[in-house]
Design a protein around this motif. Structure first.
Motif, PDB file in Angstrom:
ATOM      1  N   LEU A   2       0.834  -1.201   0.000  1.00  0.00           N
ATOM      2  CA  LEU A   2       0.000   0.000   0.000  1.00  0.00           C
ATOM      3  C   LEU A   2       0.868   1.250   0.000  1.00  0.00           C
ATOM      4  O   LEU A   2       1.824   1.360   0.762  1.00  0.00           O
ATOM      5  CB  LEU A   2      -0.894  -0.010   1.241  1.00  0.00           C
ATOM      6  N   HIS A   3       0.522   2.185  -0.879  1.00  0.00           N
ATOM      7  CA  HIS A   3       1.232   3.453  -0.955  1.00  0.00           C
ATOM      8  C   HIS A   3       0.243   4.572  -0.629  1.00  0.00           C
ATOM      9  O   HIS A   3      -0.846   4.636  -1.185  1.00  0.00           O
ATOM     10  CB  HIS A   3       1.819   3.658  -2.348  1.00  0.00           C
ATOM     11  N   ILE A   4       0.642   5.444   0.285  1.00  0.00           N
ATOM     12  CA  ILE A   4      -0.209   6.542   0.731  1.00  0.00           C
ATOM     13  C   ILE A   4       0.453   7.866   0.387  1.00  0.00           C
ATOM     14  O   ILE A   4       1.639   8.065   0.635  1.00  0.00           O
ATOM     15  CB  ILE A   4      -0.435   6.487   2.255  1.00  0.00           C
ATOM     16  N   GLU A   5      -0.321   8.768  -0.189  1.00  0.00           N
ATOM     17  CA  GLU A   5       0.178  10.129  -0.425  1.00  0.00           C
ATOM     18  C   GLU A   5      -0.956  11.123  -0.184  1.00  0.00           C
ATOM     19  O   GLU A   5      -2.138  10.791  -0.305  1.00  0.00           O
ATOM     20  CB  GLU A   5       0.735  10.276  -1.837  1.00  0.00           C
ATOM     21  N   GLY A   6      -0.573  12.329   0.194  1.00  0.00           N
ATOM     22  CA  GLY A   6      -1.577  13.345   0.490  1.00  0.00           C
ATOM     23  C   GLY A   6      -1.200  14.702  -0.046  1.00  0.00           C
ATOM     24  O   GLY A   6      -0.014  15.009  -0.210  1.00  0.00           O
ATOM     25  N   SER A   7      -2.190  15.498  -0.335  1.00  0.00           N
ATOM     26  CA  SER A   7      -1.958  16.870  -0.779  1.00  0.00           C
ATOM     27  C   SER A   7      -3.145  17.729  -0.361  1.00  0.00           C
ATOM     28  O   SER A   7      -4.216  17.223  -0.019  1.00  0.00           O
ATOM     29  CB  SER A   7      -1.769  16.936  -2.298  1.00  0.00           C
ATOM     30  N   ILE A   8      -2.922  19.029  -0.398  1.00  0.00           N
ATOM     31  CA  ILE A   8      -3.946  19.981   0.037  1.00  0.00           C
ATOM     32  C   ILE A   8      -4.668  20.554  -1.179  1.00  0.00           C
ATOM     33  O   ILE A   8      -4.035  20.924  -2.180  1.00  0.00           O
ATOM     34  CB  ILE A   8      -3.311  21.107   0.873  1.00  0.00           C
ATOM     35  N   ALA A   9      -5.980  20.597  -1.106  1.00  0.00           N
ATOM     36  CA  ALA A   9      -6.806  21.237  -2.131  1.00  0.00           C
ATOM     37  C   ALA A   9      -7.518  22.432  -1.498  1.00  0.00           C
ATOM     38  O   ALA A   9      -7.932  22.381  -0.340  1.00  0.00           O
ATOM     39  CB  ALA A   9      -7.819  20.259  -2.707  1.00  0.00           C
ATOM     40  N   SER A  10      -7.645  23.511  -2.239  1.00  0.00           N
ATOM     41  CA  SER A  10      -8.328  24.704  -1.766  1.00  0.00           C
ATOM     42  C   SER A  10      -9.705  24.783  -2.417  1.00  0.00           C
ATOM     43  O   SER A  10      -9.825  24.807  -3.645  1.00  0.00           O
ATOM     44  CB  SER A  10      -7.504  25.951  -2.115  1.00  0.00           C
ATOM     45  N   LEU A  11     -10.730  24.797  -1.598  1.00  0.00           N
ATOM     46  CA  LEU A  11     -12.107  24.860  -2.075  1.00  0.00           C
ATOM     47  C   LEU A  11     -12.609  26.293  -1.985  1.00  0.00           C
ATOM     48  O   LEU A  11     -12.489  26.930  -0.936  1.00  0.00           O
ATOM     49  CB  LEU A  11     -13.008  23.948  -1.249  1.00  0.00           C
ATOM     50  N   ARG A  12     -13.168  26.782  -3.065  1.00  0.00           N
ATOM     51  CA  ARG A  12     -13.696  28.147  -3.087  1.00  0.00           C
ATOM     52  C   ARG A  12     -15.198  28.135  -2.843  1.00  0.00           C
ATOM     53  O   ARG A  12     -15.932  27.381  -3.467  1.00  0.00           O
ATOM     54  CB  ARG A  12     -13.380  28.811  -4.421  1.00  0.00           C
ATOM     55  N   LEU A  13     -15.645  28.978  -1.931  1.00  0.00           N
ATOM     56  CA  LEU A  13     -17.071  29.113  -1.644  1.00  0.00           C
ATOM     57  C   LEU A  13     -17.706  30.116  -2.602  1.00  0.00           C
ATOM     58  O   LEU A  13     -17.075  31.078  -3.028  1.00  0.00           O
ATOM     59  CB  LEU A  13     -17.299  29.565  -0.198  1.00  0.00           C
TER      60      LEU A  13
END
Length: 336
Positions: A2-13
């Motif tokens: 298993l390979h895990i990776e993460g990143s941040i996304a910016s949600l606009r309202l």
């Protein structure tokens, strides 16, 4: 492996959204992708802003985990490995979806639930003037349940009455987000009863809600900020009538399902809500909400753009007609 990776996304309202003591203009979320051979799945978490649980802190915590820890990881091991909160939520939901994808099974079958069905969801109106809140409520075409954010000011009563005049048939709920005291709660009871308010959510601040212990409110009261995880249930029993399960608080679908089973044994009803997020976050909450009395999963409606495939909204309901075959986009930075 298993390979895990993460990143941040910016949600606009679409527009700023206000609650008691806080104003949302955009929201950053952590997206975690789990890969196992040809299969991959994505979980999304917002964290719990009032506890300092943010996309940035979750990403740092994820980066600090030795990759060797993912060898042989499963959902139960994850519960012991990480505390409740946003990071565990993103990982847990990714693991649920990964198993569903790998086994080609509907998510509800893995959760040992009956087949999913569309859920009546509240549509939320942020704190504003009474007239603006009434207008916002009336713009929810087909809505059958409206939740009003209130801030503890002298305008709260008029906000309730003005919305009820504009929307005479909908179920009406109010959410104080810890912004009231007992005097304000009692002063609003005539307006709330006249306007057929069905639920009061988190009226008092965390730590001050012992004033609710033994209080016989004629309208059911739900715990949100006061209730985070399974171990909090016992403390809620003589203060609240419902608990609001949010996957970001309790750490994912695994514990959310446990809470949904255990809460009635403590005499507590179940509400399922969410933080600001896309349909990636709503899908597992939708599964958790199948037996809930109240569902508050309208967050994608506040966003400019949603992850695809998106939740479907209509006739006041949320549905995921192809939930069992979801293939969420890989985690990327940027907007939804």
């Amino acid at each position: 492996m298993l390979h895990i990776e993460g990143s941040i996304a910016s949600l606009r309202l679409k527009q700023p959204f206000s609650i008691a003591g806080y104003r949302f203009e955009q929201q950053e979320v952590l997206r975690v992708t789990a890969r196992d051979g040809a299969c991959h799945a994505t979980g999304e978490a917002t964290g719990v802003y009032y506890l300092g649980d943010t996309a940035q802190s979750m990403q740092r915590d994820l980066a600090a985990i030795d990759s060797a820890c993912w060898r042989g990881i499963d959902r139960l091991t994850l519960q012991r490995m990480l505390p409740a909160g946003g990071l565990r939520n993103a990982l847990d939901c990714a693991l649920w979806q990964l198993e569903a994808n790998r086994r080609q099974l509907p998510l509800h079958v893995l959760a040992k639930l009956p087949r999913t069905h569309a859920l009546l969801t509240t549509m939320t109106v942020g704190v504003a003037s009474p007239e603006d809140m009434a207008l916002a409520a009336s713009c929810y075409v087909g809505a059958r349940a409206i939740k009003l954010k209130l801030d503890g000011s002298a305008l709260d009563g008029e906000r309730i009455r003005t919305v009820r005049r504009r929307c005479p048939q909908v179920r009406l709920l109010v959410d104080a987000n810890q912004g009231w005291d007992m005097a304000h709660l009692e002063s609003l009871l005539p307006a709330m009863l006249d306007c057929r308010v069905e639920l009061i959510e988190q009226p008092l601040p965390v730590g001050a809600d012992d004033d609710l212990r033994g209080y016989r409110c004629p309208i059911p009261v739900a715990a949100d900020e006061s209730f985070q995880q399974l171990s909090d249930l016992e403390e809620m029993t003589d203060k609240y009538q419902l608990v609001n399960i949010k996957l970001d608080k309790c750490g994912g679908l695994t514990e959310a399902l446990q809470i949904a089973r255990e809460a009635p044994r403590h005499g507590l009803g179940v509400m399922v809500g969410s933080m600001v997020g896309t349909s990636i976050a709503m899908a597992p909450a939708f599964v958790a909400g199948q037996g809930a009395w109240i569902v508050d999963l309208d967050a994608p409606l506040f966003l400019i753009g949603d992850a695809q495939p998106a939740a479907q909204y209509g006739n006041g309901e949320i549905d995921f007609p192809v939930l069992w075959k979801q293939r969420w986009p890989e985690a990327t930075s940027g907007s939804a």
